[in-house]
Design an enzyme around this catalytic site. Structure first.
Site, PDB file in Angstrom:
ATOM      1  N   LYS A  68       6.024 -10.473  -7.151  1.00 27.82           N
ATOM      2  CA  LYS A  68       7.577 -11.283  -7.371  1.00 27.82           C
ATOM      3  C   LYS A  68       8.281 -10.389  -6.748  1.00 27.82           C
ATOM      4  O   LYS A  68       9.158  -9.308  -7.500  1.00 27.82           O
ATOM      5  CB  LYS A  68       7.585 -11.645  -8.713  1.00 27.82           C
ATOM      6  CG  LYS A  68       9.043 -12.296  -8.697  1.00 27.82           C
ATOM      7  CD  LYS A  68       9.949 -12.598 -10.539  1.00 27.82           C
ATOM      8  CE  LYS A  68      11.498 -12.481 -10.079  1.00 27.82           C
ATOM      9  NZ  LYS A  68      11.791 -12.017 -11.852  1.00 27.82           N
ATOM     10  N   GLY A  72      19.497 -13.026 -17.747  1.00 26.45           N
ATOM     11  CA  GLY A  72      19.400 -12.953 -18.684  1.00 26.45           C
ATOM     12  C   GLY A  72      21.014 -13.082 -19.906  1.00 26.45           C
ATOM     13  O   GLY A  72      20.797 -13.271 -21.171  1.00 26.45           O
ATOM     14  N   ALA A 129      15.649 -16.867 -13.791  1.00 19.63           N
ATOM     15  CA  ALA A 129      16.803 -16.590 -14.767  1.00 19.63           C
ATOM     16  C   ALA A 129      17.867 -17.821 -14.209  1.00 19.63           C
ATOM     17  O   ALA A 129      18.483 -18.108 -14.761  1.00 19.63           O
ATOM     18  CB  ALA A 129      17.316 -15.387 -13.406  1.00 19.63           C
ATOM     19  N   GLY A 130      18.680 -17.907 -16.615  1.00 20.86           N
ATOM     20  CA  GLY A 130      19.615 -17.714 -16.690  1.00 20.86           C
ATOM     21  C   GLY A 130      18.991 -19.446 -17.446  1.00 20.86           C
ATOM     22  O   GLY A 130      19.909 -19.600 -18.133  1.00 20.86           O
ATOM     23  N   ASN A 183      12.164 -14.655 -19.538  1.00 20.86           N
ATOM     24  CA  ASN A 183      11.427 -13.846 -20.268  1.00 20.86           C
ATOM     25  C   ASN A 183      12.517 -14.443 -21.827  1.00 20.86           C
ATOM     26  O   ASN A 183      12.150 -14.235 -22.474  1.00 20.86           O
ATOM     27  CB  ASN A 183      11.740 -12.602 -19.477  1.00 20.86           C
ATOM     28  CG  ASN A 183      11.632 -11.351 -19.738  1.00 20.86           C
ATOM     29  OD1 ASN A 183      10.916 -10.120 -19.548  1.00 20.86           O
ATOM     30  ND2 ASN A 183      10.593 -11.905 -21.590  1.00 20.86           N
ATOM     31  N   THR A 184      13.344 -13.378 -21.379  1.00 24.21           N
ATOM     32  CA  THR A 184      15.337 -13.043 -22.228  1.00 24.21           C
ATOM     33  C   THR A 184      14.526 -14.574 -23.230  1.00 24.21           C
ATOM     34  O   THR A 184      14.890 -14.217 -24.197  1.00 24.21           O
ATOM     35  CB  THR A 184      15.689 -13.022 -21.550  1.00 24.21           C
ATOM     36  OG1 THR A 184      15.788 -11.742 -20.924  1.00 24.21           O
ATOM     37  CG2 THR A 184      16.962 -12.810 -23.000  1.00 24.21           C
TER      38      THR A 184
END
Length: 270
Positions: free
Chosen positions: A112, A173, A199-200, A221-222
């Site tokens: 990635k 994040g 993301a987001g 992830n976050t």
């Protein structure tokens, strides 16, 4: 007796195919920000993910033999390990990081790519991303690429040979959810390679919306690791991705300005 067929589990007859490999789960997860490796393992198991991304510059996957090895909790014989170039701000750093990952993972070529351009927003540097992607593809890597939600850039990355394009929904994040669903939908409609929101995402409804737009998957992830209960949130994200995909395949009803009775009056007795 119920004679209606029982539907196959989500993903069983509708696999995510990346670089010729089929996956049942359309949820990809990261490994950062957990309190310890035990929580990392439990959350990933609850997510049902089969592809797990690892920040090579921030995680030990064997380069530090005296420290706990992340691969002990996400063994490569069970998961597809997706090395990422998080923390890289130049094409040269990203390429070097991918080559290190390939060495550590015995020739693994699926990576990635992300090349950041701004420390505050962590938005991708498109120029450096294109440069790194070109070098990596020539070097035999199979590149999944983090990028802006720009259709023209996405087209170029596909044309270069990236095996998946991963537009952001919002800053990494941030948990803001999909800020511009129209741009995401444009990319989904135009590209032939898998499109995954990266993301987001902040909560399960964000993941469902991404899938309802037609995305092939979601990477996060976050949203899981920073939840009050990461394991429970991982389970919720799994269900949200499955539900969103089924809703997309089912086809939503048309939007209308006015009401439409659920029980029509035609043929009523009085």
């Amino acid at each position: 007796m119920n004679t209606n067929p029982v539907p196959a589990p989500a993903g069983a007859a509708d696999p995510l195919i990346i670089d010729g490999v089929s996956y049942t789960s359309r949820l990809l997860v990261g490994t950062g920000k957990y309190k310890d490796l035990a929580e990392t393992r439990a959350a990933i198991e609850a997510s049902g993910a089969e592809i797990v991304t690892v920040a090579i510059r921030r995680s030990n996957i064997g380069q530090n033999p005296d420290e706990p090895n992340l691969l002990d909790v996400i063994p490569p014989d069970r998961y597809t390990i997706l090395p990422n170039t998080a923390g890289c701000y130049t094409a040269e750093d990203a390429v070097r990081t991918c080559r290190l990952a390939r060495e550590l993972l015995d020739g693994h070529s699926l990576v990635k790519l992300e090349v950041l351009g701004d420390e505050k927003t962590l938005f991708p540097d498109v120029v450096q991303t294109l440069k790194a992607a070109e070098t990596l593809i020539k070097d035999g890597f199979r590149v999944m690429v983090y990028t802006t939600d720009d259709l023209i850039v996405a087209r170029e990355l596909e044309a270069m040979g990236c095996v998946a394009v991963m537009p952001l929904a919002a800053p990494i994040g941030s948990g803001l959810g999909i800020r511009n669903p129209y741009n995401i939908r444009f990319i989904v409609e135009e590209l032939s390679v898998p499109v995954l929101v990266d993301a987001g995402v902040g909560t399960a409804s964000d993941a469902a919306v991404a899938m309802e737009l037609g995305c092939d998957g979601v990477l996060m992830n976050t949203a899981i690791a920073a939840a009050k209960d990461p394991v429970l949130m991982a389970s919720a994200m799994k269900k949200a991705v499955e539900a969103g995909r089924e809703a997309y395949l089912a086809g939503r009803m048309p939007r209308r300005r006015y009401a439409s009775a659920s029980s029509p009056l035609d043929g009523t007795f009085f």
